[in-house]
Design a protein around this motif. Sequence first.
Motif, PDB file in Angstrom:
ATOM      1  N   ARG A  75       0.829  -1.209   0.000  1.00 60.82           N
ATOM      2  CA  ARG A  75       0.000   0.000   0.000  1.00 60.82           C
ATOM      3  C   ARG A  75       0.861   1.255   0.000  1.00 60.82           C
ATOM      4  NH1 ARG A  75      -2.366   0.917   4.469  1.00 60.82           N
ATOM      5  NH2 ARG A  75      -3.899   2.419   3.708  1.00 60.82           N
ATOM      6  N   TYR A  76       1.846   1.304   0.892  1.00 58.92           N
ATOM      7  CA  TYR A  76       2.679   2.501   0.976  1.00 58.92           C
ATOM      8  C   TYR A  76       3.571   2.648  -0.257  1.00 58.92           C
ATOM      9  CZ  TYR A  76       0.941   2.883   5.703  1.00 58.92           C
ATOM     10  OH  TYR A  76       0.107   2.998   6.796  1.00 58.92           O
ATOM     11  N   ARG A  77       3.936   1.528  -0.857  1.00 55.27           N
ATOM     12  CA  ARG A  77       4.700   1.589  -2.104  1.00 55.27           C
ATOM     13  C   ARG A  77       3.816   2.167  -3.216  1.00 55.27           C
ATOM     14  NH1 ARG A  77       6.984  -4.023  -3.802  1.00 55.27           N
ATOM     15  NH2 ARG A  77       7.883  -3.839  -1.711  1.00 55.27           N
ATOM     16  N   LEU A  78       2.539   1.776  -3.220  1.00 61.69           N
ATOM     17  CA  LEU A  78       1.590   2.327  -4.188  1.00 61.69           C
ATOM     18  C   LEU A  78       1.426   3.832  -4.002  1.00 61.69           C
ATOM     19  CD1 LEU A  78      -1.172  -0.441  -4.061  1.00 61.69           C
ATOM     20  CD2 LEU A  78       0.171   0.178  -6.075  1.00 61.69           C
ATOM     21  N   PHE A  79       1.286   4.245  -2.736  1.00 60.96           N
ATOM     22  CA  PHE A  79       1.142   5.672  -2.460  1.00 60.96           C
ATOM     23  C   PHE A  79       2.332   6.451  -3.001  1.00 60.96           C
ATOM     24  CE2 PHE A  79      -1.560   4.951   1.665  1.00 60.96           C
ATOM     25  CZ  PHE A  79      -2.589   4.451   0.883  1.00 60.96           C
ATOM     26  N   GLU A  80       3.527   5.897  -2.781  1.00 63.25           N
ATOM     27  CA  GLU A  80       4.743   6.584  -3.215  1.00 63.25           C
ATOM     28  C   GLU A  80       4.831   6.645  -4.735  1.00 63.25           C
ATOM     29  OE1 GLU A  80       9.622   6.180  -2.700  1.00 63.25           O
ATOM     30  OE2 GLU A  80       8.266   4.903  -1.547  1.00 63.25           O
ATOM     31  N   LYS A  81       4.567   5.518  -5.391  1.00 66.23           N
ATOM     32  CA  LYS A  81       4.671   5.472  -6.845  1.00 66.23           C
ATOM     33  C   LYS A  81       3.628   6.350  -7.531  1.00 66.23           C
ATOM     34  CE  LYS A  81       6.868   1.013  -7.818  1.00 66.23           C
ATOM     35  NZ  LYS A  81       6.758  -0.251  -8.591  1.00 66.23           N
ATOM     36  N   LEU A  82       2.443   6.404  -6.946  1.00 65.19           N
ATOM     37  CA  LEU A  82       1.332   7.108  -7.590  1.00 65.19           C
ATOM     38  C   LEU A  82       1.112   8.514  -7.026  1.00 65.19           C
ATOM     39  CD1 LEU A  82      -1.122   4.077  -7.730  1.00 65.19           C
ATOM     40  CD2 LEU A  82       0.246   5.015  -9.605  1.00 65.19           C
ATOM     41  N   ASN A  83       1.944   8.884  -6.068  1.00 65.48           N
ATOM     42  CA  ASN A  83       1.897  10.228  -5.492  1.00 65.48           C
ATOM     43  C   ASN A  83       0.530  10.530  -4.874  1.00 65.48           C
ATOM     44  OD1 ASN A  83       3.035  12.723  -4.801  1.00 65.48           O
ATOM     45  ND2 ASN A  83       2.311  13.707  -6.679  1.00 65.48           N
ATOM     46  N   VAL A  84       0.036   9.588  -4.076  1.00 65.40           N
ATOM     47  CA  VAL A  84      -1.204   9.790  -3.316  1.00 65.40           C
ATOM     48  C   VAL A  84      -0.892   9.533  -1.849  1.00 65.40           C
ATOM     49  CG1 VAL A  84      -2.704   9.163  -5.238  1.00 65.40           C
ATOM     50  CG2 VAL A  84      -1.948   7.384  -3.639  1.00 65.40           C
ATOM     51  N   GLU A  85      -1.812   9.958  -0.974  1.00 62.32           N
ATOM     52  CA  GLU A  85      -1.538   9.856   0.455  1.00 62.32           C
ATOM     53  C   GLU A  85      -2.537   9.000   1.218  1.00 62.32           C
ATOM     54  OE1 GLU A  85      -1.232  13.811   1.941  1.00 62.32           O
ATOM     55  OE2 GLU A  85       0.634  14.250   0.861  1.00 62.32           O
ATOM     56  N   SER A  86      -3.538   8.462   0.535  1.00 63.80           N
ATOM     57  CA  SER A  86      -4.546   7.675   1.244  1.00 63.80           C
ATOM     58  C   SER A  86      -5.255   6.737   0.276  1.00 63.80           C
ATOM     59  CB  SER A  86      -5.574   8.593   1.908  1.00 63.80           C
ATOM     60  OG  SER A  86      -6.354   9.249   0.905  1.00 63.80           O
ATOM     61  N   ASP A  87      -6.010   5.795   0.855  1.00 69.98           N
ATOM     62  CA  ASP A  87      -6.803   4.881   0.030  1.00 69.98           C
ATOM     63  C   ASP A  87      -7.840   5.656  -0.776  1.00 69.98           C
ATOM     64  OD1 ASP A  87      -5.343   2.931   1.258  1.00 69.98           O
ATOM     65  OD2 ASP A  87      -6.996   2.118   2.470  1.00 69.98           O
ATOM     66  N   VAL A  88      -8.387   6.711  -0.192  1.00 73.55           N
ATOM     67  CA  VAL A  88      -9.401   7.516  -0.882  1.00 73.55           C
ATOM     68  C   VAL A  88      -8.800   8.189  -2.107  1.00 73.55           C
ATOM     69  CG1 VAL A  88     -10.918   9.521  -0.700  1.00 73.55           C
ATOM     70  CG2 VAL A  88     -10.779   7.888   1.196  1.00 73.55           C
ATOM     71  N   GLU A  89      -7.620   8.780  -1.953  1.00 74.64           N
ATOM     72  CA  GLU A  89      -6.964   9.420  -3.097  1.00 74.64           C
ATOM     73  C   GLU A  89      -6.616   8.391  -4.165  1.00 74.64           C
ATOM     74  OE1 GLU A  89      -3.692  11.998  -2.339  1.00 74.64           O
ATOM     75  OE2 GLU A  89      -4.678  13.051  -0.707  1.00 74.64           O
ATOM     76  N   LEU A  90      -6.219   7.207  -3.721  1.00 69.88           N
ATOM     77  CA  LEU A  90      -5.904   6.139  -4.663  1.00 69.88           C
ATOM     78  C   LEU A  90      -7.147   5.750  -5.456  1.00 69.88           C
ATOM     79  CD1 LEU A  90      -3.872   4.040  -5.728  1.00 69.88           C
ATOM     80  CD2 LEU A  90      -4.541   2.557  -3.827  1.00 69.88           C
ATOM     81  N   ALA A  91      -8.277   5.634  -4.770  1.00 68.27           N
ATOM     82  CA  ALA A  91      -9.535   5.276  -5.436  1.00 68.27           C
ATOM     83  C   ALA A  91      -9.946   6.349  -6.432  1.00 68.27           C
ATOM     84  CB  ALA A  91     -10.631   5.056  -4.406  1.00 68.27           C
ATOM     85  N   HIS A  92      -9.789   7.612  -6.058  1.00 68.56           N
ATOM     86  CA  HIS A  92     -10.149   8.715  -6.974  1.00 68.56           C
ATOM     87  C   HIS A  92      -9.260   8.695  -8.212  1.00 68.56           C
ATOM     88  CE1 HIS A  92     -12.147  11.269  -3.567  1.00 68.56           C
ATOM     89  NE2 HIS A  92     -12.931  10.291  -4.011  1.00 68.56           N
ATOM     90  N   LEU A  93      -7.971   8.432  -8.021  1.00 68.54           N
ATOM     91  CA  LEU A  93      -7.055   8.355  -9.160  1.00 68.54           C
ATOM     92  C   LEU A  93      -7.454   7.221 -10.092  1.00 68.54           C
ATOM     93  CD1 LEU A  93      -4.362   9.379 -10.441  1.00 68.54           C
ATOM     94  CD2 LEU A  93      -3.199   7.600  -9.104  1.00 68.54           C
ATOM     95  N   ALA A  94      -7.798   6.087  -9.506  1.00 69.18           N
ATOM     96  CA  ALA A  94      -8.211   4.941 -10.316  1.00 69.18           C
ATOM     97  C   ALA A  94      -9.468   5.267 -11.102  1.00 69.18           C
ATOM     98  CB  ALA A  94      -8.445   3.735  -9.410  1.00 69.18           C
ATOM     99  N   MET A  95     -10.428   5.924 -10.500  1.00 69.18           N
ATOM    100  CA  MET A  95     -11.667   6.276 -11.179  1.00 69.18           C
ATOM    101  C   MET A  95     -11.405   7.218 -12.354  1.00 69.18           C
ATOM    102  SD  MET A  95     -14.285   6.744  -7.965  1.00 69.18           S
ATOM    103  CE  MET A  95     -15.583   7.406  -9.007  1.00 69.18           C
ATOM    104  N   ARG A  96     -10.495   8.188 -12.142  1.00 73.02           N
ATOM    105  CA  ARG A  96     -10.200   9.163 -13.214  1.00 73.02           C
ATOM    106  C   ARG A  96      -9.602   8.483 -14.435  1.00 73.02           C
ATOM    107  NH1 ARG A  96      -8.211  12.412  -8.990  1.00 73.02           N
ATOM    108  NH2 ARG A  96      -6.044  12.096  -9.623  1.00 73.02           N
ATOM    109  N   HIS A  97      -8.936   7.352 -14.208  1.00 73.94           N
ATOM    110  CA  HIS A  97      -8.293   6.654 -15.330  1.00 73.94           C
ATOM    111  C   HIS A  97      -9.054   5.393 -15.749  1.00 73.94           C
ATOM    112  CE1 HIS A  97      -4.568   9.069 -15.619  1.00 73.94           C
ATOM    113  NE2 HIS A  97      -4.811   9.313 -14.344  1.00 73.94           N
ATOM    114  N   GLY A  98     -10.280   5.290 -15.302  1.00 73.25           N
ATOM    115  CA  GLY A  98     -11.122   4.179 -15.747  1.00 73.25           C
ATOM    116  C   GLY A  98     -10.760   2.836 -15.172  1.00 73.25           C
ATOM    117  N   VAL A  99     -10.039   2.838 -14.044  1.00 70.61           N
ATOM    118  CA  VAL A  99      -9.664   1.581 -13.383  1.00 70.61           C
ATOM    119  C   VAL A  99     -10.582   1.423 -12.178  1.00 70.61           C
ATOM    120  CG1 VAL A  99      -7.860   0.307 -12.186  1.00 70.61           C
ATOM    121  CG2 VAL A  99      -7.277   1.767 -14.131  1.00 70.61           C
ATOM    122  N   GLU A 100     -11.440   0.398 -12.209  1.00 70.26           N
ATOM    123  CA  GLU A 100     -12.399   0.209 -11.115  1.00 70.26           C
ATOM    124  C   GLU A 100     -12.423  -1.235 -10.665  1.00 70.26           C
ATOM    125  OE1 GLU A 100     -16.214   2.125 -11.940  1.00 70.26           O
ATOM    126  OE2 GLU A 100     -15.297   3.004 -13.704  1.00 70.26           O
TER     127      GLU A 100
END
Length: 210
Positions: free
Chosen positions: A185-210
């Motif tokens: 999870r923390y590796r994902l946050f670092e690679k994708l430049n997000v700080e939480s699961d919520v931000e990760l989910a929003h990023l995924a939605m913006r790119h059509g990954v659900e």
Amino acid sequence: MINVLLVDDHRLVRTGIRSILEDTPGIKIVAEAETGEQAVDLVALHHPDVVLMDASMPGMGGLEATRKLLRSHPETKIIALTVHGNEPFPSRFLKAGVAGYITKDCGADEMISAVKAVYRGERYIGNKVAQQLVLNSLNPGGSESPFAGLSDREMQVMLMVIKGKKAQEISDQLCISPKTVNTYRYRLFEKLNVESDVELAHLAMRHGVE
């Protein structure tokens, strides 16, 4: 007769696909699997002509199962059947050697056409996916999916996180420790430049990954 193996962790999805394909003359469902591990065992047992492979499953994911199957049974035709029509999913499966890639919102006729096409030795890419791949090839300098640099396991963990699964639940399904899940999870946050699961989910939605 085209012998088909269905691989999906949702029984309702498998039931729907079975209903479609078994009503088609010349197609027979020889077995069903709900995990990649089961798929590997069932292919060795039944030697199906075509495997309909889901991407996101507990344990061994669809991509890992695809690679393993094609190493041991290169004659088997695999069609990725998934909700993920956007990159990087299609490219990863196509590079792994699948004969086809269609999304779960395709029509019954398209699914049947895909099974028959790959059985004949052709490659079949669903209309929506093909359009996306063409657009990407015409715009090579365009913005790449932020998920393109993730490993297969990182992608698997990310898909489970954005679905709201807790660390222990992910741990149980992937057979790794909760500590390892949080490391991912923390590796994902670092690679994708997000700080939480919520931000990760929003990023995924913006790119059509659900």
